[in-house]
Design a protein around this motif. Structure first.
Motif, PDB file in Angstrom:
ATOM      1  N   GLY A  43       0.796  -1.227   0.000  1.00  0.00           N
ATOM      2  CA  GLY A  43       0.000   0.000   0.000  1.00  0.00           C
ATOM      3  C   GLY A  43       0.823   1.268   0.000  1.00  0.00           C
ATOM      4  N   GLY A  44       0.395   2.191   0.860  1.00  0.00           N
ATOM      5  CA  GLY A  44       0.958   3.540   0.879  1.00  0.00           C
ATOM      6  C   GLY A  44       2.441   3.620   1.183  1.00  0.00           C
ATOM      7  N   GLY A  45       2.905   2.742   2.034  1.00  0.00           N
ATOM      8  CA  GLY A  45       4.339   2.684   2.304  1.00  0.00           C
ATOM      9  C   GLY A  45       4.873   3.774   3.208  1.00  0.00           C
ATOM     10  N   SER A  46       4.044   4.239   4.176  1.00  0.00           N
ATOM     11  CA  SER A  46       4.591   5.250   5.095  1.00  0.00           C
ATOM     12  C   SER A  46       5.682   4.644   5.976  1.00  0.00           C
ATOM     13  CB  SER A  46       3.484   5.894   5.934  1.00  0.00           C
ATOM     14  OG  SER A  46       2.913   4.968   6.828  1.00  0.00           O
ATOM     15  N   ASN A  47       5.555   3.359   6.314  1.00  0.00           N
ATOM     16  CA  ASN A  47       6.630   2.706   7.075  1.00  0.00           C
ATOM     17  C   ASN A  47       7.889   2.565   6.219  1.00  0.00           C
ATOM     18  OD1 ASN A  47       5.875   1.753   9.908  1.00  0.00           O
ATOM     19  ND2 ASN A  47       4.052   1.242   8.737  1.00  0.00           N
ATOM     20  N   LEU A  48       7.705   2.242   4.950  1.00  0.00           N
ATOM     21  CA  LEU A  48       8.842   2.188   4.034  1.00  0.00           C
ATOM     22  C   LEU A  48       9.552   3.539   4.020  1.00  0.00           C
ATOM     23  CD1 LEU A  48      10.548   1.185   1.575  1.00  0.00           C
ATOM     24  CD2 LEU A  48       8.677   1.997   0.125  1.00  0.00           C
ATOM     25  N   GLN A  49       8.754   4.633   3.972  1.00  0.00           N
ATOM     26  CA  GLN A  49       9.359   5.968   3.944  1.00  0.00           C
ATOM     27  C   GLN A  49      10.216   6.213   5.186  1.00  0.00           C
ATOM     28  OE1 GLN A  49       8.856   8.192   1.207  1.00  0.00           O
ATOM     29  NE2 GLN A  49      10.698   8.997   2.181  1.00  0.00           N
ATOM     30  N   ALA A  50       9.721   5.757   6.339  1.00  0.00           N
ATOM     31  CA  ALA A  50      10.492   5.937   7.578  1.00  0.00           C
ATOM     32  C   ALA A  50      11.837   5.205   7.494  1.00  0.00           C
ATOM     33  CB  ALA A  50       9.677   5.434   8.776  1.00  0.00           C
ATOM     34  N   ILE A  51      11.830   4.034   6.861  1.00  0.00           N
ATOM     35  CA  ILE A  51      13.082   3.271   6.716  1.00  0.00           C
ATOM     36  C   ILE A  51      14.005   3.978   5.717  1.00  0.00           C
ATOM     37  CG2 ILE A  51      14.118   1.032   6.165  1.00  0.00           C
ATOM     38  CD1 ILE A  51      11.283  -0.199   6.588  1.00  0.00           C
ATOM     39  N   VAL A  72      16.029  -3.276  -2.621  1.00  0.00           N
ATOM     40  CA  VAL A  72      14.866  -3.443  -3.498  1.00  0.00           C
ATOM     41  C   VAL A  72      13.563  -3.302  -2.700  1.00  0.00           C
ATOM     42  CG1 VAL A  72      14.850  -5.973  -3.244  1.00  0.00           C
ATOM     43  CG2 VAL A  72      13.853  -4.961  -5.293  1.00  0.00           C
ATOM     44  N   VAL A  73      12.558  -2.732  -3.359  1.00  0.00           N
ATOM     45  CA  VAL A  73      11.204  -2.692  -2.802  1.00  0.00           C
ATOM     46  C   VAL A  73      10.325  -3.471  -3.768  1.00  0.00           C
ATOM     47  CG1 VAL A  73       9.231  -1.208  -2.247  1.00  0.00           C
ATOM     48  CG2 VAL A  73      11.552  -0.487  -1.608  1.00  0.00           C
ATOM     49  N   ILE A  74       9.578  -4.436  -3.231  1.00  0.00           N
ATOM     50  CA  ILE A  74       8.746  -5.283  -4.082  1.00  0.00           C
ATOM     51  C   ILE A  74       7.291  -5.163  -3.625  1.00  0.00           C
ATOM     52  CG2 ILE A  74       8.336  -7.642  -4.944  1.00  0.00           C
ATOM     53  CD1 ILE A  74      11.240  -8.293  -4.160  1.00  0.00           C
ATOM     54  N   SER A  75       6.390  -5.078  -4.579  1.00  0.00           N
ATOM     55  CA  SER A  75       4.964  -5.034  -4.231  1.00  0.00           C
ATOM     56  C   SER A  75       4.161  -6.021  -5.069  1.00  0.00           C
ATOM     57  CB  SER A  75       4.409  -3.629  -4.449  1.00  0.00           C
ATOM     58  OG  SER A  75       3.043  -3.615  -4.079  1.00  0.00           O
ATOM     59  N   ASP A 129      -0.113  -0.652  -8.364  1.00  0.00           N
ATOM     60  CA  ASP A 129      -0.296   0.778  -8.096  1.00  0.00           C
ATOM     61  C   ASP A 129       0.048   1.172  -6.658  1.00  0.00           C
ATOM     62  OD1 ASP A 129      -2.324  -0.566  -6.877  1.00  0.00           O
ATOM     63  OD2 ASP A 129      -3.947   0.716  -7.614  1.00  0.00           O
ATOM     64  N   ALA A 130       0.775   0.312  -5.943  1.00  0.00           N
ATOM     65  CA  ALA A 130       1.135   0.632  -4.551  1.00  0.00           C
ATOM     66  C   ALA A 130       2.004   1.893  -4.534  1.00  0.00           C
ATOM     67  CB  ALA A 130       1.891  -0.531  -3.921  1.00  0.00           C
ATOM     68  N   PHE A 131       1.622   2.852  -3.707  1.00  0.00           N
ATOM     69  CA  PHE A 131       2.381   4.105  -3.659  1.00  0.00           C
ATOM     70  C   PHE A 131       3.801   3.857  -3.122  1.00  0.00           C
ATOM     71  CE2 PHE A 131       3.368   8.359  -1.741  1.00  0.00           C
ATOM     72  CZ  PHE A 131       3.510   9.029  -2.945  1.00  0.00           C
ATOM     73  N   GLY A 132       3.958   2.773  -2.374  1.00  0.00           N
ATOM     74  CA  GLY A 132       5.295   2.404  -1.886  1.00  0.00           C
ATOM     75  C   GLY A 132       6.310   2.259  -3.023  1.00  0.00           C
ATOM     76  N   LEU A 133       5.873   1.763  -4.173  1.00  0.00           N
ATOM     77  CA  LEU A 133       6.785   1.609  -5.322  1.00  0.00           C
ATOM     78  C   LEU A 133       7.239   2.984  -5.816  1.00  0.00           C
ATOM     79  CD1 LEU A 133       5.070  -1.260  -7.384  1.00  0.00           C
ATOM     80  CD2 LEU A 133       7.145  -1.423  -5.992  1.00  0.00           C
ATOM     81  N   GLU A 134       6.289   3.907  -5.809  1.00  0.00           N
ATOM     82  CA  GLU A 134       6.587   5.290  -6.216  1.00  0.00           C
ATOM     83  C   GLU A 134       7.607   5.916  -5.257  1.00  0.00           C
ATOM     84  OE1 GLU A 134       5.169   6.183  -8.997  1.00  0.00           O
ATOM     85  OE2 GLU A 134       6.440   7.967  -8.836  1.00  0.00           O
ATOM     86  N   ARG A 135       7.414   5.701  -3.976  1.00  0.00           N
ATOM     87  CA  ARG A 135       8.347   6.243  -2.974  1.00  0.00           C
ATOM     88  C   ARG A 135       9.748   5.711  -3.250  1.00  0.00           C
ATOM     89  NH1 ARG A 135       5.659   8.271   1.838  1.00  0.00           N
ATOM     90  NH2 ARG A 135       3.537   7.515   2.017  1.00  0.00           N
ATOM     91  N   ALA A 136       9.855   4.414  -3.557  1.00  0.00           N
ATOM     92  CA  ALA A 136      11.167   3.815  -3.818  1.00  0.00           C
ATOM     93  C   ALA A 136      11.811   4.471  -5.043  1.00  0.00           C
ATOM     94  CB  ALA A 136      11.012   2.313  -4.039  1.00  0.00           C
ATOM     95  N   ILE A 168      15.626   3.725  -5.655  1.00  0.00           N
ATOM     96  CA  ILE A 168      15.690   2.354  -5.152  1.00  0.00           C
ATOM     97  C   ILE A 168      14.958   1.467  -6.157  1.00  0.00           C
ATOM     98  CG2 ILE A 168      14.961   0.801  -3.285  1.00  0.00           C
ATOM     99  CD1 ILE A 168      15.020   3.341  -1.441  1.00  0.00           C
ATOM    100  N   ARG A 169      15.514   0.305  -6.443  1.00  0.00           N
ATOM    101  CA  ARG A 169      14.878  -0.616  -7.383  1.00  0.00           C
ATOM    102  C   ARG A 169      13.461  -0.940  -6.886  1.00  0.00           C
ATOM    103  NH1 ARG A 169      16.768  -6.831  -8.868  1.00  0.00           N
ATOM    104  NH2 ARG A 169      15.149  -7.172 -10.448  1.00  0.00           N
ATOM    105  N   ALA A 170      12.480  -0.752  -7.747  1.00  0.00           N
ATOM    106  CA  ALA A 170      11.078  -0.976  -7.373  1.00  0.00           C
ATOM    107  C   ALA A 170      10.476  -1.989  -8.334  1.00  0.00           C
ATOM    108  CB  ALA A 170      10.301   0.336  -7.453  1.00  0.00           C
ATOM    109  N   VAL A 171       9.944  -3.076  -7.774  1.00  0.00           N
ATOM    110  CA  VAL A 171       9.467  -4.161  -8.626  1.00  0.00           C
ATOM    111  C   VAL A 171       8.037  -4.538  -8.273  1.00  0.00           C
ATOM    112  CG1 VAL A 171       9.905  -6.538  -9.376  1.00  0.00           C
ATOM    113  CG2 VAL A 171      11.825  -5.099  -8.669  1.00  0.00           C
ATOM    114  N   PHE A 172       7.180  -4.619  -9.276  1.00  0.00           N
ATOM    115  CA  PHE A 172       5.835  -5.172  -9.093  1.00  0.00           C
ATOM    116  C   PHE A 172       5.925  -6.655  -9.423  1.00  0.00           C
ATOM    117  CE2 PHE A 172       2.040  -6.227 -11.862  1.00  0.00           C
ATOM    118  CZ  PHE A 172       1.249  -6.663 -10.806  1.00  0.00           C
ATOM    119  N   GLU A 173       5.680  -7.510  -8.447  1.00  0.00           N
ATOM    120  CA  GLU A 173       5.799  -8.947  -8.681  1.00  0.00           C
ATOM    121  C   GLU A 173       4.858  -9.704  -7.750  1.00  0.00           C
ATOM    122  OE1 GLU A 173       7.785 -10.905 -11.061  1.00  0.00           O
ATOM    123  OE2 GLU A 173       6.036 -11.945 -10.266  1.00  0.00           O
TER     124      GLU A 173
END
Ligand code: GRF
Length: 197
Positions: free
Chosen positions: A10-18, A33-36, A40-47, A52-57
């Motif tokens: 999802g939104g990835g606010s915890n990802l942002q903190a990391i 890497v960030v994988i979702s 359309d997870a906003f976490g991928l956009e943040r990465a 940062i490598r962002a992968v939809f898988e």
């Protein structure tokens, strides 16, 4: 340097903190890497914004392959709404953590995600809630607890009020748990975590 892989849905606010704490040096780690499982997870956009490598898988075998090719030492489930198979867990035994927005063992397990957790806290009439960072094992939300923080619950609270209050704590404790692991301060004894001084 700890090589970190983050899984989000999802939104990835915890990802942002990391991301923030890796960038400002609070964590001696590198998000490789960030994988979702959601395109359309906003976490991928943040990465992507932080190069940062962002992968939809969605395919778990491919997810494992990517984490291995990136030499990931620690997998962080930060709002990953997909059950992890026993095979995946065994590949990263004691190297995979999850954050859950309640004080485990209350309000956790199958079906407890998102606002449902906080609504259940209100319906029960609990006076405290909180968040838990724990290792991942075969039982949903059942692995050894690394950190917990509590927040008060007020009578007038909506699920969203509690969610917001809990998230403030999540954004501090998840980076802290990663930092403790990167400094070798977390040991597991008989299924319980000891935080070394
Ligand atoms: C958090 O409440 C976390 O505890 C739970 O999912 C939510 C993810 O939020 N596992 P975000 O995507 O990090 O904003």
């Amino acid at each position: 340097m700890l090589n970190i892989g983050v899984l989000v849905s999802g939104g990835g606010s915890n990802l942002q903190a990391i991301i923030d704490d890796c960038e400002n040096g609070e964590i001696k780690g590198n998000i490789k890497v960030v994988i979702s499982n959601k395109e359309d997870a906003f976490g991928l956009e943040r990465a992507r914004k932080h190069n940062i490598r962002a992968v939809f898988e969605k395919n778990e075998d491919k997810v494992i392959k990517i984490l291995k090719e990136e030499n990931v030492d620690l997998v962080v489930l930060a709002g990953y709404l997909k059950i992890i198979s026993p095979k995946f867990i065994s590949e990263f035994e004691n190297k995979m953590m999850n954050i859950h927005p309640s004080l485990i063992p209350s309000f956790c397990g199958d079906g407890f995600y998102g606002e449902k957790v906080h609504q259940a806290v209100i319906d029960y009439g609990a006076k405290v809630s909180g968040a838990t960072v724990h290792f991942v094992n075969e039982e949903v939300d059942g692995g050894a607890i690394i950190l917990q923080e509590a927040v008060p619950v007020y009578f007038e609270d909506t699920a969203e009020d509690i969610q917001k209050r809990v998230l403030v704590e999540e954004h501090k404790m998840l980076p802290r748990a990663i930092d403790l692991i990167s400094r070798g301060k977390v040991e597991i004894i008989d299924g319980r975590v000891n935080i070394l001084k």
